[in-house]
Design an enzyme around this catalytic site. Structure first.
Site, PDB file in Angstrom:
ATOM      1  N   GLY B 305      -5.858   1.803  -3.599  1.00 41.38           N
ATOM      2  CA  GLY B 305      -6.790   2.286  -2.572  1.00 41.38           C
ATOM      3  C   GLY B 305      -6.746   3.797  -2.463  1.00 41.38           C
ATOM      4  O   GLY B 305      -6.548   4.513  -3.457  1.00 41.38           O
ATOM      5  N   SER B 306      -6.877   4.285  -1.239  1.00 40.10           N
ATOM      6  CA  SER B 306      -7.049   5.732  -1.022  1.00 40.10           C
ATOM      7  C   SER B 306      -5.879   6.567  -1.506  1.00 40.10           C
ATOM      8  O   SER B 306      -6.014   7.783  -1.684  1.00 40.10           O
ATOM      9  CB  SER B 306      -7.286   5.996   0.461  1.00 40.10           C
ATOM     10  OG  SER B 306      -8.486   5.376   0.857  1.00 40.10           O
ATOM     11  N   VAL B 307      -4.723   5.933  -1.683  1.00 37.10           N
ATOM     12  CA  VAL B 307      -3.576   6.669  -2.212  1.00 37.10           C
ATOM     13  C   VAL B 307      -3.942   7.310  -3.554  1.00 37.10           C
ATOM     14  O   VAL B 307      -3.464   8.387  -3.906  1.00 37.10           O
ATOM     15  CB  VAL B 307      -2.379   5.689  -2.366  1.00 37.10           C
ATOM     16  CG1 VAL B 307      -1.245   6.337  -3.115  1.00 37.10           C
ATOM     17  CG2 VAL B 307      -1.916   5.210  -1.010  1.00 37.10           C
ATOM     18  N   ASN B 308      -4.853   6.650  -4.270  1.00 39.79           N
ATOM     19  CA  ASN B 308      -5.236   7.128  -5.588  1.00 39.79           C
ATOM     20  C   ASN B 308      -6.041   8.428  -5.541  1.00 39.79           C
ATOM     21  O   ASN B 308      -6.191   9.104  -6.560  1.00 39.79           O
ATOM     22  CB  ASN B 308      -6.075   6.050  -6.291  1.00 39.79           C
ATOM     23  CG  ASN B 308      -5.739   5.926  -7.743  1.00 39.79           C
ATOM     24  OD1 ASN B 308      -4.564   5.933  -8.091  1.00 39.79           O
ATOM     25  ND2 ASN B 308      -6.750   5.829  -8.590  1.00 39.79           N
ATOM     26  N   LYS B 309      -6.555   8.754  -4.365  1.00 33.14           N
ATOM     27  CA  LYS B 309      -7.353   9.980  -4.253  1.00 33.14           C
ATOM     28  C   LYS B 309      -6.529  11.210  -4.610  1.00 33.14           C
ATOM     29  O   LYS B 309      -7.085  12.264  -4.930  1.00 33.14           O
ATOM     30  CB  LYS B 309      -7.921  10.099  -2.840  1.00 33.14           C
ATOM     31  CG  LYS B 309      -9.011   9.066  -2.554  1.00 33.14           C
ATOM     32  CD  LYS B 309      -9.404   9.026  -1.100  1.00 33.14           C
ATOM     33  CE  LYS B 309     -10.438   7.908  -0.873  1.00 33.14           C
ATOM     34  NZ  LYS B 309     -10.648   7.597   0.554  1.00 33.14           N
TER      35      LYS B 309
END
Lengths: 143, 612
Positions: B305-309
């Site tokens: 999820g957003s951690v990948n940003k």
């Protein structure tokens, strides 16, 4: 008239003297008995020594084996006690006992002293110090 | 007349001589044949088949007993035992001997039953078996073995066997793993380090008489076993226990199916703690559920999820495609191909700085930046940050994650992967991403083994973890600064992740779970996560937490975030890391204390906050 032996009648030659006995070297007097005794003693000492050494080695072997068994037993006991201690020191158990049985609460945040500050402000014992060693020093000082 | 008779006599003699010569030849031929046969057999036995006959002879006259080596111990980094072997007793019987000696099995069973804690009937069944060897009890305490031996029961014997024990009360159960009853590692590091731990068996050779009796006076040939080596792990027992406790509480409070957490030491890449729930007790393997045996942090993949940003941002900054303060238009929705992307909480303003995009975890803003990066470049950076291959931590069965090559990407892959969907990684891999940012741009291989103890008990350290540069130090510092705003910023998605006195950087993640039954995602099933580091100015630790299907609140900042803060708080104190703001640290009450003082077993009180 003196009788003169006629040369026509040869005189039987006188028997030659017996040859002198051959010379032989006479060594020191042999003490055969001593030799035998010495050999017997040395042999006896040798045998006794070998037997003694063998018995001593066997005894030491038994002692070593006994000690090895004892060492193994103690090593097993040590391992068992290590397991017991580790189980008793388990953080889960320590926390369980501390919170539930003793009613303890987690400690507040530790304070960090500034040891290289020449003039610390009165009552301010929580100045930053970049060196982690300060924290250790603070702990050692009993803070 | 006389002449004629002489002639006849001569002929007879000649015939007799001829016959004699033929017999002689036959005899000689027979002798030669016999010699050849014997020579052939001699060569066959002495030369060609010599080894086989030697083996047959040895089997008839010698008996070889394997001597089991001591299995090495597993210690945590402070020297506390996590797994070790204890001497135990195994009780066996020879039912045929009992029958031959006409011994009543009931009598034997009645004496053994109270010692072995087995019913008499069950023991009688075993003692009546048609075999010459049956186990009556395996790996019981050696005191029991001594008691059985003292009974001097005919046909019953006691063997010494090593029993594997895990004295840390099930701590790090999935990481340590377990060994089978024969001492072979079957799971976790017990299996992964089996070559080091198991040692080499020795042997004892005895001479024996034809009926199998040992000749006690004959020389014995002993090859002593080589004991296994003791291994020191990087795990810290105190941090591991705190991590497991906090994770258990987070799973309970958020009614999650499970969870995992990992704590990394930034300078070295050492894993200080690695926890997974549900878990099991290694001393009761039979009762453990299969899913409880998995070390989720290393073997289970999830869409981050957003951690990948963080990776998308790093790729864009590193290649100069965006600057932290560049203002980017962020509409309510953004369509790529057939799919429309939106933010969970659209911003009031339509233009946001890139820093604010990360702070707010804007999907649309990140996708617009990802379009500048492009598939090839994004793929390259995902690989640089450790995606698509196991980290090499040494844990057996570690997953590589799922990262498709750009050739296999659809037209919606770039935006979905940029925001952490359509790509899978383990928590250890994701923690590695933040480790890279925390070290200043160098990816460091996480490791679980600190070293091996030599014969004198000195640590023979494992080689330093390999490291490689993923992004420049400047990019890493910029990203780290942006990640601090996730926790400290006005619009940050995880104020609950703050640790009093320390500057914390990190990223929330709330990802949908792929459906196991059909294509697409499971409705209402999320993985909430938070991964971050502290202190931001000189990171010492990376902590990652994921919760599997937390309910009813599922946002990573609200579910995994508080658990992250508590684990980080404890770990920083335990590692004596000086705070960024000592005054704030000194006046803060630790979450654990407040939690304990308030209601340790009380119902969960979820706090609803905005978080994408």
């Amino acid at each position: 008239m003196a009788a003169v032996a006629s040369p026509q009648h040869p005189v039987a030659p006188a028997p030659s003297p017996p040859p002198p006995p051959a010379l032989r070297l006479v060594g020191p007097r042999r003490h055969v008995g001593r030799y035998v005794v010495t050999l017997v003693v040395v042999g006896a000492i040798g045998v006794f020594g070998c037997v003694t050494l063998n018995a001593f080695a066997a005894k030491q072997s038994f002692a070593a084996r006994t000690l090895q068994v004892e060492v193994d037993e103690l090593a097993m006991r040590y391992d068992e006690l290590t397991v017991d201690v580790a189980a008793l020191e388990s953080p889960r158990r320590v926390r369980r006992v501390a919170v539930r049985r003793l009613g303890m609460v987690p400690a507040l945040a530790p304070a960090f002293l500034v040891l290289d500050d020449p003039r610390p402000e009165a009552g301010d014992a929580t100045r930053a110090n970049a060196a982690p060693a300060a924290a250790t020093a603070a702990g050692a000082a009993g803070d | 007349m006389r002449r004629r008779a002489g002639w006849r006599k001569g002929c007879a003699a000649a015939v007799a001589r001829a016959r004699s010569r033929r017999r002689l030849s036959l005899l000689l031929g027979g002798y030669l044949a016999l010699t050849l046969v014997m020579g052939y057999r001699l060569v066959m036995i002495q030369v060609v088949d010599a080894a086989e006959y030697r083996g047959l002879g040895d089997r008839q006259t010698q008996r070889e007993i394997a001597l089991a080596p001591r299995r090495g111990k597993l210690y945590d980094r402070t020297g506390e035992p996590l797994a070790m072997s204890l001497a135990s007793a195994t009780i066996y019987a020879d039912p045929r001997q009992l029958r031959t000696d006409r011994i009543d099995p009931y009598g034997v069973a009645a004496q053994l039953a109270p010692l072995l804690d087995r019913p008499v009937a069950s023991l009688v069944d075993a003692l009546r078996a048609d075999a010459s060897f049956v186990y009556l009890a395996r790996q019981v305490p050696r005191q029991v073995g001594e008691q059985v031996a003292a009974l001097r029961l005919p046909g019953v014997g006691v063997l010494s066997e090593a029993r594997r024990v895990y004295p840390a009360d099930g701590l790090a159960a999935q990481v340590v793993g377990f060994a089978g009853i024969d001492g072979t590692g079957l799971a976790g590091l017990e299996a992964g380090l089996d070559d080091v731990l198991s040692g080499e068996p020795g042997r004892l050779r005895l001479e024996r008489a034809p009926r199998g009796l040992e000749i006690s006076a004959a020389p014995r040939e002993v090859t002593p076993p080589i004991p296994g080596r003791d291994v020191v792990l990087t795990l810290d027992r105190e941090i591991q226990a705190a991590t497991e406790r906090v994770l258990r509480e987070a799973v309970r409070r958020n009614r999650a199916k499970g969870g995992s957490a990992v704590v990394l030491d930034v300078p070295t890449g050492e894993v200080l703690a690695m926890a997974s729930l549900p878990t099991y007790r290694p001393d009761d393997i039979a009762a453990a559920r299969p899913d409880a045996r998995r070390n989720r942090a290393a073997t289970d993949v999830y869409e981050p999820g957003s951690v990948n940003k963080v990776i998308t941002a790093a790729a864009a900054l590193e290649d100069g495609l965006v600057t932290p303060n560049e203002r980017i238009r962020v509409p309510d929705g953004y369509k790529v191909g057939w799919k429309r992307f939106s933010d969970a909480h659209p911003a009031k303003r339509t233009k946001l700085t890139f820093r604010r995009i990360i702070e707010r975890s804007s999907n649309v803003g990140t996708i617009k930046v990802a379009e500048r990066v492009g598939p090839q470049r994004l793929y390259r950076y995902l690989q640089r940050f450790g995606y698509g291959r196991p980290t090499g931590s040494g844990f057996p069965g570690e997953s590589a994650g799922l990262l498709a090559a750009p050739a296999d990407w659809s037209n919606t892959s770039l935006p979905t992967i940029a925001i952490g969907q359509g790509v899978s990684a383990t928590l250890l891999q994701v923690a590695g991403v933040f480790e890279t940012i925390a070290t200043g741009g160098e990816w460091v291989q996480p490791t679980l083994v600190r070293g091996v103890l030599d014969d004198d008990g000195r640590l023979d350290p494992a080689p330093a973890s390999p490291r490689r540069r993923a992004v420049s130090e400047r990019t890493a510092r910029t990203i780290a600064d942006m990640l601090v705003s996730v926790v400290e910023g006005r619009q940050g998605t995880c104020p609950l992740c703050a640790v009093p006195g320390y500057r914390v950087g990190g990223k929330t993640g709330t990802a949908q779970k792929p459906s196991e039954k059909r294509r697409g995602y499971e409705r209402g099933a999320y993985v909430g996560s938070f991964v971050g580091f502290a202190p931001a100015e000189d990171p010492a630790l990376v902590v990652g937490v994921t919760l599997d299907e937390p309910r009813p609140v599922y946002y990573g900042g609200l579910t995994a975030g508080p658990a992250f803060a508590e684990i980080m708080d404890f770990a920083l104190s335990h590692r004596r890391v000086p705070p960024s703001d000592p005054h704030a640290r000194a006046t803060a009450q630790p979450a654990a204390a407040a939690d304990t003082a308030a209601a340790p077993d009380g119902p969960p009180a979820p706090v609803r906050r905005r978080e994408p």
